[in-house]
Design an enzyme around this catalytic site. Structure first.
Site, short mmCIF file in Angstrom:
data_model
loop_
_atom_site.label_atom_id
_atom_site.label_comp_id
_atom_site.label_asym_id
_atom_site.label_seq_id
_atom_site.Cartn_x
_atom_site.Cartn_y
_atom_site.Cartn_z
N GLU A 264 -4.63 1.50 -7.16
CA GLU A 264 -4.98 2.53 -6.32
C GLU A 264 -4.05 3.71 -6.75
O GLU A 264 -2.61 3.87 -6.24
CB GLU A 264 -4.60 2.06 -4.63
N HIS B 128 0.98 -1.26 0.01
CA HIS B 128 -0.06 0.08 0.07
C HIS B 128 0.85 1.33 0.10
O HIS B 128 2.15 1.37 0.55
CB HIS B 128 -0.86 -0.09 1.30
O1 LIG Z 1 -7.29 1.13 1.52
C1 LIG Z 1 -7.95 1.65 1.00
C2 LIG Z 1 -7.51 2.81 -0.12
O2 LIG Z 1 -6.25 3.38 0.33
C3 LIG Z 1 -8.48 3.66 -0.32
O3 LIG Z 1 -8.68 4.50 1.06
P1 LIG Z 1 -9.76 5.80 0.96
O4 LIG Z 1 -10.84 5.15 0.03
O5 LIG Z 1 -9.99 6.14 2.16
O6 LIG Z 1 -9.30 6.73 -0.03
#
Ligand SMILES: O=C[C@H](O)COP(=O)(O)O
Length: 277
Positions: free
Chosen positions: A190, A121
């Site tokens: 992401e 991540h």
């Molecule tokens: O782990 C999840 C992602 O990093 C997305 O997080 P978010 O929807 O709060 O931007």
């Protein structure tokens, strides 16, 4: 590939569709460090109730996984036991045992009942200083311990889809380089610039990048890998992506169980033909 320990999810419905050509929709949520242990357990309990009552989830057409913080794992696994929700961890260490103060063993996660573990991540990269080499070792550890890696990839700054796709493909290749017998993988696309924002990336951008990732994974013999989108994903997004993604990786917008329920409703009917992830 299955974890050697007890499994917290009810895989029956998922397995029952293994021979079919329709891919299920995969919805995951990471709590990051937003909720304390009690709140995490309450949240998971609500999700389990929703999952048990939802025909598409019970049938295995929509699959759910949740990643609470490490101290909440055991209680969350107990809270969702018997429901069609899989549980995973947000991180693991690259070795199973040794003089590694503060580290978390993939073997212990599997024994605890985790099915998934997140690797790579953007917050692990930027807050904790993880680089490609660390991510590669962690992904290999996940596979070695029978955990399905949720490999996060994404470009740092906003750029056109072709370039973003190249970046993500390089990240995937680097991350899986040392993983032997990789047969179960989730790739979470992401884009870093879309994490923690008010709105997700534009659907056209997401579907263009995911199409590149799917093609690349198919060429690598990983057509069964699910490619899901994360980055401010919320209710209303999945309908705009249709079958352009295999699902969503949710953050803040999954904290409200009813929002999660509405995304499950959206997921119904967005299956695509192909090998099951
Ligand atoms: O782990 C999840 C992602 O990093 C997305 O997080 P978010 O929807 O709060 O931007």
């Amino acid at each position: 590939m299955r974890p050697p320990g007890p499994v917290a999810d009810a895989d029956g419905p998922s397995r029952s569709s293994q021979q079919e050509t329709v891919r299920p929709v995969l919805l995951g949520a990471s709590l990051k460090l937003y909720l304390d242990v009690d709140a995490s357990v309450a949240w998971a309990t609500s999700l389990a109730e929703i999952a048990r009552a939802h025909p598409a989830v019970v049938a295995g057409d929509v699959r759910l996984f949740i990643l609470p913080s490490l101290p909440a794992l055991d209680r969350v696994i107990t809270a969702v036991a018997g429901s069609p929700i899989s549980v995973g961890a947000q991180d693991l260490f690259w070795a199973e045992r040794g003089a590694y103060t503060g580290a978390v063993s993939g073997a212990d996660l599997a024994r605890l009942g985790c099915r998934y573990v997140e690797v790579g991540h953007a917050e692990r990269r930027h807050v904790f200083g993880e680089d490609d080499a660390i991510i590669r070792r962690k992904l290999a550890a996940a596979v070695r311990n029978g955990l399905t890696p949720v490999l996060c990839v994404g470009e740092e700054t906003q750029q056109e889809a072709d370039l973003a796709g190249e970046t993500c493909i390089a990240q995937i290749e680097s991350a899986i380089a040392d993983a032997d017998d990789l047969d179960d993988l989730v790739v979470a696309y992401e884009p870093e610039w879309a994490i923690g924002q008010a709105e997700p990336a534009a659907p056209e951008h997401v579907t263009a990048v995911v199409a590149q990732l799917r093609s690349h994974l198919a060429r690598r013999g990983l057509a069964g890998a699910a490619v899901i989108y994360g980055g401010s994903a919320k209710p209303g997004l999945l309908s705009t992506l249709s079958s352009g993604v295999d699902g969503l990786f949710l953050g803040r917008f999954a904290h409200e169980p009813q929002a999660f329920a509405s995304i499950i409703d959206e997921a119904v009917g967005t299956h695509r033909e192909g090998e099951e992830p």
